[in-house]
Scaffold this active site. Structure first.
Site, mmCIF file in Angstrom:
data_model
loop_
_atom_site.group_PDB
_atom_site.id
_atom_site.type_symbol
_atom_site.label_atom_id
_atom_site.label_comp_id
_atom_site.label_asym_id
_atom_site.label_seq_id
_atom_site.Cartn_x
_atom_site.Cartn_y
_atom_site.Cartn_z
ATOM 1 N N LYS A 118 0.879 -1.195 0.000
ATOM 2 C CA LYS A 118 0.000 0.000 0.000
ATOM 3 C C LYS A 118 0.899 1.222 0.000
ATOM 4 O O LYS A 118 1.987 1.227 0.573
ATOM 5 C CB LYS A 118 -0.904 0.017 1.233
ATOM 6 C CG LYS A 118 -1.948 1.118 1.246
ATOM 7 C CD LYS A 118 -3.134 0.856 0.334
ATOM 8 C CE LYS A 118 -4.145 -0.018 0.974
ATOM 9 N NZ LYS A 118 -5.407 -0.210 0.346
HETATM 10 N N1 GLU Z 1 -7.257 -0.049 -2.693
HETATM 11 C C1 GLU Z 1 -8.066 -1.214 -2.842
HETATM 12 C C2 GLU Z 1 -8.094 -2.046 -1.576
HETATM 13 O O1 GLU Z 1 -7.850 -1.562 -0.513
HETATM 14 C C3 GLU Z 1 -7.708 -2.031 -4.064
HETATM 15 C C4 GLU Z 1 -6.327 -2.534 -4.154
HETATM 16 C C5 GLU Z 1 -6.000 -3.124 -5.517
HETATM 17 O O2 GLU Z 1 -6.893 -3.245 -6.333
HETATM 18 O O3 GLU Z 1 -4.832 -3.425 -5.717
HETATM 19 O O4 GLU Z 1 -8.436 -3.187 -1.600
#
Ligand code: GLU
Length: 428
Positions: A118
């Site tokens: 992230k």
């Molecule tokens: N930001 C989204 C989550 O927290 C999607 C992450 C992604 O698709 O890689 O799941």
């Protein structure tokens, strides 16, 4: 009536829990149920790397501002790191680490071949013009280039970021590489390799899982009342999905407040926060509430679908919902979790419920790798099948071990990640 007084030491401890404390406490709870080598658990307590970058941003007035960005890569034992990038003033290194840990569990519980990452930039996206958004996103793509790649670490949208930004991110990366790499990022617009159905996927999966949970407890969805905090990319689609299935969505909110209609809102008539900010709390509804009041409404299902850490030791005793389905990432602190467990309020965890986002990201990456787009119908069908498969796996642990839904989901995910670590071993 439930006692408002905390009854155990864990519930009355002073709460100064960071997201990473929550994530580690959850991991340890799950580890206690499995026979996993301590060395592996120790590795999973830490990200494999966290990158911090300074992003010089030329503002429209000609001045240059230096913004800070992070990318936490937690684990890639099962495949490339995967996870979104958020633009938010409260982004911190610690928060990115916790969110990257949750991505590892999210991908593992869905059994998709990705690890967890992230990232984020400390910035208020409301302060950025469109040109500034573009310059920031392109420069961020460049700064992260050494640590990302379509087979290495694949970003996606998260809070404050959107498909257009993903297109700029992909373009900047591709220009530097000298060839088009649609698979460097997911959540793109369909015109540049984005998947149909990606935008609504996290909310849709929250709806699908909530429906399964409603059914599991023997409730009738047409007699079920729902309150949703947040009416953006997760909350709006979850609310509309459940409304379509016959549930009565009585309250939704945006940052400025909530609207309440005991007879049920027409969720398709309320414009979502992403389409027109301010329209949710501005909607003509019978009653207006604060976000705090929404969380304490007497409804069957509460979906916190906005930001993290909203259900805490301070309000968990006042929650009147009979079930919580987490739409946002990390909305419940461990202290609140303990209180909900004692009060027998099931909490269906974020990394199962909102995993539709990363699941359709995986579909998008497959489409990019194969250079072939799927229809919206195929995406919906395959998403539903994947969500049901994950639900069944988690339900089996929940029933067999008599543990909370969160512990059950952790057990499924941790078992898979640990098995991969066992097989690969520690090198050197
Ligand atoms: N930001 C989204 C989550 O927290 C999607 C992450 C992604 O698709 O890689 O799941």
């Amino acid at each position: 009536m439930e006692s408002a007084e905390p009854t155990t030491e864990a519930e009355s401890a002073t709460e100064a829990e960071s997201a990473v404390d929550t994530a580690r406490a959850q991991l340890e709870r799950a580890a206690a149920h499995l026979d996993v080598d301590d060395g592996i658990i120790n590795r999973l307590r830490h990200p494999s790397g966290v990158y911090e970058v300074s992003i010089p941003l030329k503002r429209d007035d000609g001045t240059t501002e230096i913004l800070t960005g992070y990318r936490s890569q937690h684990n890639d034992v099962r495949g490339p790191y995967k996870g979104g990038i958020r633009y938010h003033p409260e982004v911190s290194k610690d928060e990115c680490v916790a969110l990257s840990m949750w991505m590892t569990w999210k991908c593992a519980v869905m059994d998709i071949p990705f690890g967890g990452a992230k990232g984020g930039v400390v910035v208020d996206p409301k302060d950025l013009s469109e040109d500034e958004e573009e310059r920031l996103t392109r420069r961020l793509s460049q700064e992260l280039r050494p640590v990302i790649g379509p087979m290495k670490d694949i970003p996606a949208p998260d809070m404050g970021t959107n498909p257009q930004m993903m297109a700029w991110f992909m373009d900047a990366y591709s220009m530097q590489e000298g060839e088009t790499h649609p698979g460097i990022v997911t959540g793109k617009p369909p015109a540049v390799g984005g998947s149909h159905g990606r935008e609504e996927a996290p909310g849709r999966s929250v709806g699908i899982i909530a429906e399964k949970a409603i059914d599991h407890y023997g409730w009738d969805i047409t007699d079920t009342t729902v309150a949703v905090q947040g009416f953006g990319s997760v909350g709006a689609y979850a609310a509309r999905y459940l409304d379509d299935q016959g549930a009565s969505v009585v309250a939704v909110s945006d940052v400025d407040g909530a609207i309440y209609d005991p007879d049920g809102l027409d969720t398709n008539d309320v414009e979502d926060h992403d389409a027109r900010p301010g329209m949710v709390s501005g909607y003509d509804a019978p009653e207006k509430l604060t976000n705090a009041e929404l969380l304490e409404l007497d409804v069957d299902v509460l979906i916190p679908g906005a930001i993290g850490n909203v259900l805490t030791g301070d309000n968990a005793n006042n929650v009147q919902a009979d079930m919580i389905v987490e739409g946002a990432n990390g909305p419940t602190t461990s202290q609140a979790d303990t209180i909900f467990e004692r009060r027998d309020i099931p909490v269906i965890p974020d990394f199962l419920a909102n995993a539709g986002g990363v699941t359709v990201s995986y579909f998008e990456w497959l489409q990019n790798t194969n250079r072939r787009a799927w229809s919206l119908e195929r995406v919906h069908e395959e998403l539903e099948a994947e969500m049901l498969r994950a639900w069944e796996a988690v339900k089996a642990e929940h029933e067999a071990r008599d543990v909370t839904w969160r512990d059950a989901a952790y057990i499924v995910a941790l078992h898979r990640v640990a098995e991969s670590h066992e097989a690969r071993g520690l090198w050197p």
